[in-house]
Design a protein around this motif. Sequence first.
Motif, short mmCIF file in Angstrom:
data_model
loop_
_atom_site.label_atom_id
_atom_site.label_comp_id
_atom_site.label_asym_id
_atom_site.label_seq_id
_atom_site.Cartn_x
_atom_site.Cartn_y
_atom_site.Cartn_z
N UNK A 149 0.40 2.44 -6.66
CA UNK A 149 0.53 1.82 -7.99
C UNK A 149 0.78 0.32 -7.88
N UNK A 150 1.63 -0.07 -6.94
CA UNK A 150 1.92 -1.51 -6.78
C UNK A 150 0.65 -2.30 -6.51
N UNK A 151 -0.30 -1.65 -5.82
CA UNK A 151 -1.50 -2.38 -5.40
C UNK A 151 -2.64 -2.29 -6.41
N UNK A 152 -2.36 -1.67 -7.57
CA UNK A 152 -3.43 -1.46 -8.56
C UNK A 152 -4.06 -2.78 -9.01
N UNK A 153 -3.26 -3.81 -9.17
CA UNK A 153 -3.83 -5.09 -9.65
C UNK A 153 -3.74 -6.16 -8.56
N UNK A 154 -3.83 -5.74 -7.32
CA UNK A 154 -3.68 -6.69 -6.21
C UNK A 154 -4.90 -7.61 -6.08
N UNK A 155 -4.63 -8.85 -5.69
CA UNK A 155 -5.75 -9.77 -5.44
C UNK A 155 -6.03 -9.80 -3.93
N UNK A 156 -5.69 -8.71 -3.27
CA UNK A 156 -5.94 -8.64 -1.82
C UNK A 156 -4.67 -8.75 -1.01
N UNK A 157 -3.58 -9.14 -1.70
CA UNK A 157 -2.30 -9.30 -1.02
C UNK A 157 -1.27 -8.44 -1.73
N UNK A 162 -1.72 -15.18 -2.40
CA UNK A 162 -1.95 -15.60 -1.01
C UNK A 162 -1.15 -14.70 -0.07
N UNK A 163 -1.53 -14.75 1.20
CA UNK A 163 -0.84 -13.98 2.24
C UNK A 163 0.60 -14.51 2.34
N UNK A 183 -5.31 9.63 3.67
CA UNK A 183 -6.67 9.75 3.14
C UNK A 183 -7.04 8.51 2.30
N UNK A 184 -8.06 7.79 2.75
CA UNK A 184 -8.46 6.56 2.04
C UNK A 184 -8.95 6.87 0.63
N UNK A 185 -9.63 8.04 0.46
CA UNK A 185 -10.17 8.37 -0.86
C UNK A 185 -9.06 8.66 -1.86
N UNK A 186 -7.99 9.29 -1.38
CA UNK A 186 -6.89 9.65 -2.28
C UNK A 186 -6.07 8.41 -2.66
N UNK A 187 -6.09 7.41 -1.80
CA UNK A 187 -5.29 6.20 -2.05
C UNK A 187 -6.20 4.96 -1.97
N UNK A 188 -7.09 4.81 -2.96
CA UNK A 188 -8.09 3.72 -2.86
C UNK A 188 -7.48 2.32 -2.88
N UNK A 189 -6.39 2.13 -3.60
CA UNK A 189 -5.80 0.77 -3.66
C UNK A 189 -5.18 0.40 -2.31
N UNK A 190 -4.50 1.36 -1.71
CA UNK A 190 -3.92 1.12 -0.38
C UNK A 190 -5.03 0.89 0.64
N UNK A 191 -6.11 1.68 0.51
CA UNK A 191 -7.22 1.55 1.46
C UNK A 191 -7.89 0.18 1.33
N UNK A 192 -8.03 -0.28 0.07
CA UNK A 192 -8.67 -1.58 -0.16
C UNK A 192 -7.81 -2.70 0.45
#
Length: 224
Positions: A149-157, A162-163, A183-192
């Motif tokens: 959930x935290x990574x749902x609106x992430x800009x890559x970081x 920025x990093x 599983x990358x499919x189950x957690x797409x935001x984490x995988x991205x």
Amino acid sequence: MAQDMTLLWGSGSPPCWRIMIMLEEKELKGYNQKLLSFEKKEHKSKEVLDINPRGQFPAFKYKDYILNESYAACLFLENQFKSQGTKLTPDCPKELALMYQRMFEGFSLLEKTGYVLYYDLIVPENERHESARTRNKEALTTEVKLWEGYLASSSGFLTGKTFSLSDVTVFPNIAYLFRSGLCEKRYPNLAKYYNGLKDRPSIKANWPPHWKESCECQVLLKDI
Ligand SMILES: N[C@@H](CCC(=O)N[C@@H](CS)C(=O)NCC(=O)O)C(=O)O
């Protein structure tokens, strides 16, 4: 400067990886380093114990300053080398608050991962219960969903645009989840997030050497 630093480390240890990413981001090349073996119990060797009395990796020192706690090392290095290499701390107070918040939440993620992966190492055989295993898996699932959930609106970081120190400290924990079969499919935001950062030079250059080989551990978290 870097010549005054010594890091004794073990492959696959997120705390060790954090310090190595940090040193790379701060362009501190040529520090003294030695890869030691968990299997051979080298974390209990005299050279480690001389720096880290707990007999754990990382064992890190700068001059005669002992910084075995990886968060302490990262915060110290950021403070001392603020204007060298990558700027890892945002100026905006709102972003700074979120960065510190996520950094320290990273402890919960790694702790819950450890309870699942190392249950048999932590708990003596006659004290193990299937119900405890299930509970640990459920707690990790809840935790991983939080990060998804935290990574749902992430800009890559992890925080900000920025990093930052939150990526230095938490990326190794997230990489550890995928190494263990998340599983990358189950957690797409984490995988991205993971796939977006895994080739960053500071991260790639210090990728745990034994992770280049496949291992049975790569299915342990497949049900999480
Ligand atoms: N609190 C330390 C972590 C130390 C730690 O748990 N190290 C592990 C490797 S990731 C270790 O050496 N375990 C072996 C042991 O405790 O005997 C940090 O965050 O830097």
